[in-house]
Design a protein around this motif. Sequence first.
Motif, PDB file in Angstrom:
ATOM      1  N   MET A   2       0.956  -0.889   0.017  1.00  0.00           N
ATOM      2  CA  MET A   2      -0.056   0.099   0.160  1.00  0.00           C
ATOM      3  C   MET A   2       0.897   1.150  -0.161  1.00  0.00           C
ATOM      4  O   MET A   2       1.768   1.605   1.052  1.00  0.00           O
ATOM      5  CB  MET A   2      -0.925  -0.114   1.126  1.00  0.00           C
ATOM      6  CG  MET A   2      -1.516   1.256   1.570  1.00  0.00           C
ATOM      7  SD  MET A   2      -2.518   1.101   3.088  1.00  0.00           S
ATOM      8  CE  MET A   2      -3.913   0.764   2.038  1.00  0.00           C
TER       9      MET A   2
ATOM     10  N   LEU B   7      -5.019  -9.701   5.811  1.00  0.00           N
ATOM     11  CA  LEU B   7      -5.336  -8.327   5.715  1.00  0.00           C
ATOM     12  C   LEU B   7      -5.647  -7.939   4.231  1.00  0.00           C
ATOM     13  O   LEU B   7      -6.468  -7.174   3.903  1.00  0.00           O
ATOM     14  CB  LEU B   7      -4.599  -7.524   6.758  1.00  0.00           C
ATOM     15  CG  LEU B   7      -4.581  -5.922   6.561  1.00  0.00           C
ATOM     16  CD1 LEU B   7      -6.125  -5.654   7.336  1.00  0.00           C
ATOM     17  CD2 LEU B   7      -3.512  -5.420   7.621  1.00  0.00           C
ATOM     18  N   HIS B   8      -4.455  -8.157   3.640  1.00  0.00           N
ATOM     19  CA  HIS B   8      -4.297  -7.654   2.273  1.00  0.00           C
ATOM     20  C   HIS B   8      -5.226  -8.557   1.293  1.00  0.00           C
ATOM     21  O   HIS B   8      -5.364  -8.065   0.137  1.00  0.00           O
ATOM     22  CB  HIS B   8      -2.821  -7.588   1.779  1.00  0.00           C
ATOM     23  CG  HIS B   8      -2.183  -6.530   2.620  1.00  0.00           C
ATOM     24  ND1 HIS B   8      -2.212  -5.210   2.230  1.00  0.00           N
ATOM     25  CD2 HIS B   8      -1.536  -6.445   3.887  1.00  0.00           C
ATOM     26  CE1 HIS B   8      -1.294  -4.432   3.069  1.00  0.00           C
ATOM     27  NE2 HIS B   8      -0.905  -5.167   4.215  1.00  0.00           N
ATOM     28  N   SER B   9      -5.739  -9.493   1.926  1.00  0.00           N
ATOM     29  CA  SER B   9      -6.729 -10.278   0.957  1.00  0.00           C
ATOM     30  C   SER B   9      -8.210  -9.939   1.163  1.00  0.00           C
ATOM     31  O   SER B   9      -9.227 -10.495   0.714  1.00  0.00           O
ATOM     32  CB  SER B   9      -6.557 -11.791   1.191  1.00  0.00           C
ATOM     33  OG  SER B   9      -5.300 -12.136   0.862  1.00  0.00           O
TER      34      SER B   9
ATOM     35  N   HIS C  97      -1.082 -10.694   7.964  1.00  0.00           N
ATOM     36  CA  HIS C  97      -0.727  -9.703   6.815  1.00  0.00           C
ATOM     37  C   HIS C  97      -1.574 -10.316   5.612  1.00  0.00           C
ATOM     38  O   HIS C  97      -2.155  -9.512   4.991  1.00  0.00           O
ATOM     39  CB  HIS C  97       0.726  -9.683   6.764  1.00  0.00           C
ATOM     40  CG  HIS C  97       1.089  -8.792   5.612  1.00  0.00           C
ATOM     41  ND1 HIS C  97       1.559  -9.091   4.430  1.00  0.00           N
ATOM     42  CD2 HIS C  97       1.417  -7.523   5.697  1.00  0.00           C
ATOM     43  CE1 HIS C  97       2.015  -8.039   3.693  1.00  0.00           C
ATOM     44  NE2 HIS C  97       1.824  -7.087   4.481  1.00  0.00           N
TER      45      HIS C  97
ATOM     46  N   GLU D 200       3.773  -5.561  -4.235  1.00  0.00           N
ATOM     47  CA  GLU D 200       4.163  -4.166  -4.017  1.00  0.00           C
ATOM     48  C   GLU D 200       5.692  -4.147  -3.665  1.00  0.00           C
ATOM     49  O   GLU D 200       6.129  -3.158  -4.291  1.00  0.00           O
ATOM     50  CB  GLU D 200       3.297  -3.509  -2.857  1.00  0.00           C
ATOM     51  CG  GLU D 200       1.965  -3.505  -3.018  1.00  0.00           C
ATOM     52  CD  GLU D 200       1.327  -3.176  -1.682  1.00  0.00           C
ATOM     53  OE1 GLU D 200       0.237  -2.371  -1.752  1.00  0.00           O
ATOM     54  OE2 GLU D 200       1.859  -3.222  -0.582  1.00  0.00           O
TER      55      GLU D 200
ATOM     56  N   ARG E 224      -8.875   1.625   6.046  1.00  0.00           N
ATOM     57  CA  ARG E 224      -9.587   0.302   6.086  1.00  0.00           C
ATOM     58  C   ARG E 224     -10.777   0.358   7.079  1.00  0.00           C
ATOM     59  O   ARG E 224     -10.783   0.934   8.149  1.00  0.00           O
ATOM     60  CB  ARG E 224      -8.597  -0.571   6.759  1.00  0.00           C
ATOM     61  CG  ARG E 224      -9.079  -2.202   6.873  1.00  0.00           C
ATOM     62  CD  ARG E 224      -9.251  -2.583   5.374  1.00  0.00           C
ATOM     63  NE  ARG E 224      -9.863  -3.745   5.387  1.00  0.00           N
ATOM     64  CZ  ARG E 224      -9.366  -4.973   5.312  1.00  0.00           C
ATOM     65  NH1 ARG E 224      -7.878  -5.042   5.146  1.00  0.00           N
ATOM     66  NH2 ARG E 224     -10.032  -6.289   5.012  1.00  0.00           N
TER      67      ARG E 224
ATOM     68  N   LEU F 250      -0.850  -3.322   8.050  1.00  0.00           N
ATOM     69  CA  LEU F 250      -1.555  -2.420   6.943  1.00  0.00           C
ATOM     70  C   LEU F 250      -0.509  -1.939   5.828  1.00  0.00           C
ATOM     71  O   LEU F 250      -0.808  -1.981   4.656  1.00  0.00           O
ATOM     72  CB  LEU F 250      -2.720  -1.675   7.018  1.00  0.00           C
ATOM     73  CG  LEU F 250      -3.493  -1.216   6.189  1.00  0.00           C
ATOM     74  CD1 LEU F 250      -4.261  -2.084   5.472  1.00  0.00           C
ATOM     75  CD2 LEU F 250      -4.600  -0.082   6.808  1.00  0.00           C
ATOM     76  N   TYR F 251       0.308  -0.921   6.407  1.00  0.00           N
ATOM     77  CA  TYR F 251       1.327  -0.527   5.648  1.00  0.00           C
ATOM     78  C   TYR F 251       2.539  -1.169   5.159  1.00  0.00           C
ATOM     79  O   TYR F 251       3.096  -0.663   4.184  1.00  0.00           O
ATOM     80  CB  TYR F 251       1.970   0.780   6.595  1.00  0.00           C
ATOM     81  CG  TYR F 251       1.082   1.729   7.287  1.00  0.00           C
ATOM     82  CD1 TYR F 251      -0.170   1.998   6.618  1.00  0.00           C
ATOM     83  CD2 TYR F 251       1.296   2.402   8.303  1.00  0.00           C
ATOM     84  CE1 TYR F 251      -1.169   2.957   7.447  1.00  0.00           C
ATOM     85  CE2 TYR F 251       0.427   3.399   8.835  1.00  0.00           C
ATOM     86  CZ  TYR F 251      -0.683   3.691   8.356  1.00  0.00           C
ATOM     87  OH  TYR F 251      -1.549   4.533   8.844  1.00  0.00           O
ATOM     88  N   HIS F 252       2.646  -2.460   5.875  1.00  0.00           N
ATOM     89  CA  HIS F 252       3.855  -3.062   5.248  1.00  0.00           C
ATOM     90  C   HIS F 252       3.464  -3.559   3.926  1.00  0.00           C
ATOM     91  O   HIS F 252       2.509  -4.208   3.635  1.00  0.00           O
ATOM     92  CB  HIS F 252       4.141  -4.330   6.219  1.00  0.00           C
ATOM     93  CG  HIS F 252       5.486  -4.944   5.945  1.00  0.00           C
ATOM     94  ND1 HIS F 252       5.715  -5.692   4.986  1.00  0.00           N
ATOM     95  CD2 HIS F 252       6.640  -4.573   6.501  1.00  0.00           C
ATOM     96  CE1 HIS F 252       6.969  -5.984   5.327  1.00  0.00           C
ATOM     97  NE2 HIS F 252       7.618  -5.502   5.964  1.00  0.00           N
ATOM     98  N   PRO F 253       4.468  -3.457   2.838  1.00  0.00           N
ATOM     99  CA  PRO F 253       3.937  -4.093   1.472  1.00  0.00           C
ATOM    100  C   PRO F 253       3.839  -5.509   1.553  1.00  0.00           C
ATOM    101  O   PRO F 253       4.403  -6.303   2.147  1.00  0.00           O
ATOM    102  CB  PRO F 253       5.442  -3.606   0.753  1.00  0.00           C
ATOM    103  CG  PRO F 253       6.235  -3.338   1.781  1.00  0.00           C
ATOM    104  CD  PRO F 253       5.833  -3.121   3.022  1.00  0.00           C
ATOM    105  N   THR F 254       2.923  -5.827   0.504  1.00  0.00           N
ATOM    106  CA  THR F 254       2.822  -7.145   0.000  1.00  0.00           C
ATOM    107  C   THR F 254       3.834  -7.636  -1.030  1.00  0.00           C
ATOM    108  O   THR F 254       4.580  -6.559  -1.585  1.00  0.00           O
ATOM    109  CB  THR F 254       1.685  -7.171  -0.718  1.00  0.00           C
ATOM    110  OG1 THR F 254       1.430  -6.845  -1.671  1.00  0.00           O
ATOM    111  CG2 THR F 254       0.191  -7.080   0.388  1.00  0.00           C
TER     112      THR F 254
END
Length: 195
Positions: A1, A63-65, A60, A192, A83, A185-189
């Motif tokens: 993100m 959350l990102h899914s 993680h 990303e 979110r 939430l802020y940590h990249p996938t």
Amino acid sequence: MNRTVHPIEQESFRRLRARLDTSCFPPLTRAVVERVIHSAADLEYATDLVMTEEHLAQGHFALHSGAPVVVDVEMVAAGITRRETVCRLRDAGAGPGLTRSAHAVRLAYEEVGPGALWVIGCAPTALEELLTLDASPALVIGLPVGFVGAAESKAALRDSGLPAISNVSEKGGSAVAAAALNALLYHPTSSEEIS
């Protein structure tokens, strides 16, 4: 993100890292430790927090899914940026043997079902109630604060074997719990990081 980091936040993290070497932590653990310390200006969280990188990776990913995020109080919701969250405290009522916070957890579980991320930063009774449900959470951020029941509820969370972030002491609170979720939430996938 992708997000724009304000210069004050950048300087705050620079000062935090000047006081505490966090380079020994795995990536997600480091992100959570730093953001929690940043939210409370309390370096003791580096040794007080309890989590595993495996559980953080599971949370993680969920959350990102798009997994739902459930919070115990509106103050936690207010601290979670970018979110939507579920908070049923306004709909809950207290009853014999059941606090409003515990009832709100039941109502939220009826709404979201299994697989959610649960962020509890205020009420130990909310965390205690969650542990009675078959919620199969993706992750529980259990950081309630207080002198009555907080440390005990977090110990019960750790004993449950559920994927979790907790801490040993009575410290915690809405800002700290929201910060732990925001770190993930802020940590990249992976996608990303590649782009």
